[in-house]
Write a protein that holds these residues in place. Sequence first.
Motif, PDB file in Angstrom:
ATOM      1  N   LEU A 234       0.944  -1.320  -0.043  1.00 44.30           N
ATOM      2  CA  LEU A 234      -0.129  -0.094   0.032  1.00 44.30           C
ATOM      3  C   LEU A 234       0.880   1.289   0.027  1.00 44.30           C
ATOM      4  N   PRO A 235       0.437   2.100  -0.582  1.00 42.13           N
ATOM      5  CA  PRO A 235       1.144   3.709  -0.626  1.00 42.13           C
ATOM      6  C   PRO A 235       1.255   4.291   0.906  1.00 42.13           C
ATOM      7  N   LEU A 236       2.393   4.892   1.051  1.00 41.88           N
ATOM      8  CA  LEU A 236       2.535   5.490   2.429  1.00 41.88           C
ATOM      9  C   LEU A 236       1.261   6.211   2.644  1.00 41.88           C
ATOM     10  N   GLU A 237       0.536   7.088   1.825  1.00 41.71           N
ATOM     11  CA  GLU A 237      -0.348   7.997   2.447  1.00 41.71           C
ATOM     12  C   GLU A 237      -1.617   7.132   2.715  1.00 41.71           C
ATOM     13  N   GLN A 238      -1.707   5.904   2.335  1.00 40.38           N
ATOM     14  CA  GLN A 238      -3.117   4.943   2.689  1.00 40.38           C
ATOM     15  C   GLN A 238      -2.473   4.492   3.818  1.00 40.38           C
ATOM     16  N   ARG A 239      -1.278   3.888   4.124  1.00 41.13           N
ATOM     17  CA  ARG A 239      -0.859   3.536   5.616  1.00 41.13           C
ATOM     18  C   ARG A 239      -1.167   4.589   6.588  1.00 41.13           C
ATOM     19  N   ILE A 240      -0.741   5.572   6.333  1.00 38.56           N
ATOM     20  CA  ILE A 240      -0.946   6.715   7.372  1.00 38.56           C
ATOM     21  C   ILE A 240      -2.395   6.727   7.665  1.00 38.56           C
ATOM     22  N   ASP A 241      -3.111   6.875   6.704  1.00 38.05           N
ATOM     23  CA  ASP A 241      -4.916   7.244   6.638  1.00 38.05           C
ATOM     24  C   ASP A 241      -5.374   5.971   7.676  1.00 38.05           C
ATOM     25  N   ILE A 242      -4.673   4.744   7.367  1.00 36.66           N
ATOM     26  CA  ILE A 242      -5.369   3.496   8.250  1.00 36.66           C
ATOM     27  C   ILE A 242      -4.802   3.755   9.505  1.00 36.66           C
ATOM     28  N   ARG A 243      -3.727   4.061   9.975  1.00 40.28           N
ATOM     29  CA  ARG A 243      -3.247   4.299  11.051  1.00 40.28           C
ATOM     30  C   ARG A 243      -3.940   5.133  12.004  1.00 40.28           C
ATOM     31  N   ASN A 244      -4.088   6.576  11.134  1.00 45.72           N
ATOM     32  CA  ASN A 244      -4.976   7.346  12.022  1.00 45.72           C
ATOM     33  C   ASN A 244      -6.428   6.945  12.204  1.00 45.72           C
ATOM     34  N   TYR A 245      -6.979   6.349  11.318  1.00 47.48           N
ATOM     35  CA  TYR A 245      -8.315   5.773  11.317  1.00 47.48           C
ATOM     36  C   TYR A 245      -8.401   4.804  12.654  1.00 47.48           C
ATOM     37  N   VAL A 246      -7.613   3.935  12.772  1.00 45.42           N
ATOM     38  CA  VAL A 246      -7.663   2.828  13.706  1.00 45.42           C
ATOM     39  C   VAL A 246      -7.566   3.571  14.942  1.00 45.42           C
ATOM     40  N   LEU A 247      -6.573   4.468  15.256  1.00 42.72           N
ATOM     41  CA  LEU A 247      -6.549   5.280  16.462  1.00 42.72           C
ATOM     42  C   LEU A 247      -7.709   5.980  16.939  1.00 42.72           C
ATOM     43  N   ASN A 248      -8.216   6.625  15.869  1.00 41.51           N
ATOM     44  CA  ASN A 248      -9.629   7.383  15.893  1.00 41.51           C
ATOM     45  C   ASN A 248     -10.800   6.426  16.522  1.00 41.51           C
ATOM     46  N   TYR A 249     -10.984   5.432  15.742  1.00 38.77           N
ATOM     47  CA  TYR A 249     -11.954   4.514  15.891  1.00 38.77           C
ATOM     48  C   TYR A 249     -12.017   3.954  17.363  1.00 38.77           C
ATOM     49  N   LEU A 250     -10.665   3.402  17.620  1.00 42.57           N
ATOM     50  CA  LEU A 250     -10.482   3.092  19.158  1.00 42.57           C
ATOM     51  C   LEU A 250     -10.737   4.137  20.197  1.00 42.57           C
ATOM     52  N   ALA A 251     -10.314   5.419  19.915  1.00 42.68           N
ATOM     53  CA  ALA A 251     -10.790   6.224  20.617  1.00 42.68           C
ATOM     54  C   ALA A 251     -12.368   6.767  21.036  1.00 42.68           C
ATOM     55  N   THR A 252     -13.107   6.459  19.841  1.00 37.47           N
ATOM     56  CA  THR A 252     -14.362   6.810  19.884  1.00 37.47           C
ATOM     57  C   THR A 252     -15.092   5.527  20.448  1.00 37.47           C
ATOM     58  N   ARG A 253     -14.748   4.424  20.221  1.00 39.55           N
ATOM     59  CA  ARG A 253     -15.194   3.232  20.685  1.00 39.55           C
ATOM     60  C   ARG A 253     -14.567   2.323  21.556  1.00 39.55           C
ATOM     61  N   PRO A 254     -14.478   2.847  23.046  1.00 38.60           N
ATOM     62  CA  PRO A 254     -13.683   2.247  24.024  1.00 38.60           C
ATOM     63  C   PRO A 254     -14.163   0.930  24.456  1.00 38.60           C
ATOM     64  N   LYS A 255     -15.237   0.506  23.953  1.00 38.90           N
ATOM     65  CA  LYS A 255     -16.113  -0.665  24.601  1.00 38.90           C
ATOM     66  C   LYS A 255     -16.352  -1.686  23.715  1.00 38.90           C
ATOM     67  N   LEU A 256     -15.525  -1.957  22.639  1.00 38.21           N
ATOM     68  CA  LEU A 256     -15.875  -2.795  21.639  1.00 38.21           C
ATOM     69  C   LEU A 256     -15.471  -4.216  22.285  1.00 38.21           C
ATOM     70  N   ALA A 257     -15.950  -5.241  21.338  1.00 38.30           N
ATOM     71  CA  ALA A 257     -15.425  -6.807  21.916  1.00 38.30           C
ATOM     72  C   ALA A 257     -13.838  -6.705  22.177  1.00 38.30           C
ATOM     73  N   GLU A 258     -13.432  -7.523  23.106  1.00 40.38           N
ATOM     74  CA  GLU A 258     -12.009  -7.440  23.403  1.00 40.38           C
ATOM     75  C   GLU A 258     -11.278  -7.996  22.380  1.00 40.38           C
ATOM     76  N   PHE A 259     -11.832  -8.834  21.492  1.00 44.64           N
ATOM     77  CA  PHE A 259     -11.200  -9.549  20.409  1.00 44.64           C
ATOM     78  C   PHE A 259     -10.783  -8.652  19.326  1.00 44.64           C
ATOM     79  N   VAL A 260     -11.824  -7.640  19.076  1.00 43.50           N
ATOM     80  CA  VAL A 260     -11.925  -6.782  18.014  1.00 43.50           C
ATOM     81  C   VAL A 260     -10.873  -5.569  18.243  1.00 43.50           C
TER      82      VAL A 260
END
Length: 610
Positions: A78-104
């Motif tokens: 994947l291009p660098l920009e896409q990987r940066i976007d995925i990294r930022n998206y994952v962090l935001n996703y975890l920050a806004t959903r702190p009570k996901l299923a543990e395995f997720v």
Amino acid sequence: MSLHFFSLAQLEILCKQLYETTETGVRLQAEKALVEFTNSPDCLSKCQLLLERGSSSYSQLLAATCLSKLVSRTNNPLPLEQRIDIRNYVLNYLATRPKLAEFVTQALIQLYSRITKLGWFDCQKDDYVFRNVIADVTRFLQVQTVEHCIIGVTILSQLTNEINQADTSHPLTKHRKIASSFRDSSLFDIFTLSCNLLKQVCASGKNLNLNDESQHGLLMQLLKLSHNCLNYDFIGTSTDESSDDLCTVQIPTSWRSAFLDSSTLQLFFDLYHSIPPSLSPLVLSCLVQIASVRRSLFNNAERAKFLSHLVDGVKRILENPQSLSDPNNYHEFCRLLARLKSNYQLGELVKVENYPEVIRLIANFTVTSLQHWEFAPNSVHYLLSLWQRLAASVPYVKATEPHLLETYTPEVTKAYITSRLESVCIILRDGLEDPLDDAGLVQQQLDQLSTIGRCEYEKTCALLVQLFDQSAQTYQELLQSTNSSTIDITVQEGRLTWLVYIIGAVIGGRVSFASTDEQDAMDGELVCRVLQLMNLTDSRLAQAGNERLELAMLSFFEQFRKIYIGDQVQKSSKISGDSREQPSPTCRFGLKVILPYPFLVTWSVLLLTW
């Protein structure tokens, strides 16, 4: 139909078939379809849709897993920009959903860790965009909810573990470059952060409710983070776990301040005494690593001070042993005791102010442990390793302070021997697994006992003579009686099996110490008894035999051959001298010895005078 035209609903059906169905054929078809999905052009966008709109945790898990495969592939990355976007998206996703299923949550953190590791050397406008890991998790640690803190700490812990592990799909040289760079740029800051957070936990102990699942989970993740930092492969040796009792932790010199400050060591001892047994094994695992810090990190005075604090902490645990009733705590504490000698010299230990009291407590703990051999049998290795190294150091210690091993090693030797003999009846009565069936374990313990038993050998020999004579006399009487039960005979054969193994071991231990003529004569007394027993067992082979006892005999003869008959024997001892100079053996239970092995024929004249 190509899967990249599948709807979100169809993907969710495949998720259920993959993770929930019990039908093998359906699951295999789902796996095949999802592999095609991973390779489809719109996989990235569909994964985002699954994360945003998916109706089940399995949809989120599939998305995280597919994204991990995308960022890990070596062909068409994947291009660098896409990987940066995925990294930022994952962090935001975890920050806004702190009570996901543990395995997720775990899968998403794994995705973040993989992106960060593989992109460690990637630059964007002269900035290493994936290296600001502490800044990435600060947003989680600053939020006042325990769930966010757990996510932040788990990110650091998983990232440390991910970078520490080599990836077979990428070159080892690249792994080592990334691991070394991470060690130099980030690891100490992460360890310092984990210690500071643990200190906050200790400071707020009254307000900490470890019965609360989330608070319990936060402390567990903090301890895992600290352990992952201390367990890091600092110099790229990838130490084999089977030799962990010899391991030295190669802490970088830049970490000196953390270990010169006694509060770091004290932190983990305080935690051990203040948290429940379900968490304290992790604390002890950290202490094992801290106790193994390379000697060269300190000068002599600093090392003496560090060792003094370490021994004080061990003493405190021994004085309050309640938590050691937990097998995991017990095992890790035995490892900690073993590291005291593998990383420090006996001459250093005896200079510690509380050494006399500590060595007494360790001896008592060892004796109790050996007597309760069935509690945690895999942990005994570490205790015997400690005493083996202590005993082997006696001839070389130059300190004027008394080491007191002449008092305590006989106690340890006696406890081991008598506990093995007592175990025979218990194993037969309760149908337990017999340690004698594990040849590797028996040999390992005998190798350790061989050195321990030669320290104060007179006491060891006297004990073996007494116990052997008792068992041999009873065994002979049982064989001669017409009313003997098979169980009684089996018990005595088991006891004699252990004694023959142990006699062979202590004779083999002669190489560890400068031997005297008196000690060689003691060896002769023990050898005489085994040969007498061999004559008895050979006389009844036509009626019955005992395979374990025969194997013990072979082990004994191998040790005897190496010490007194082999080509490398340097000294002619009284054990093989003129029989007219030898006292008659004192072990007589009515048997005349006939030697069946050619290399032992001369013994019928030289040793066995009747």
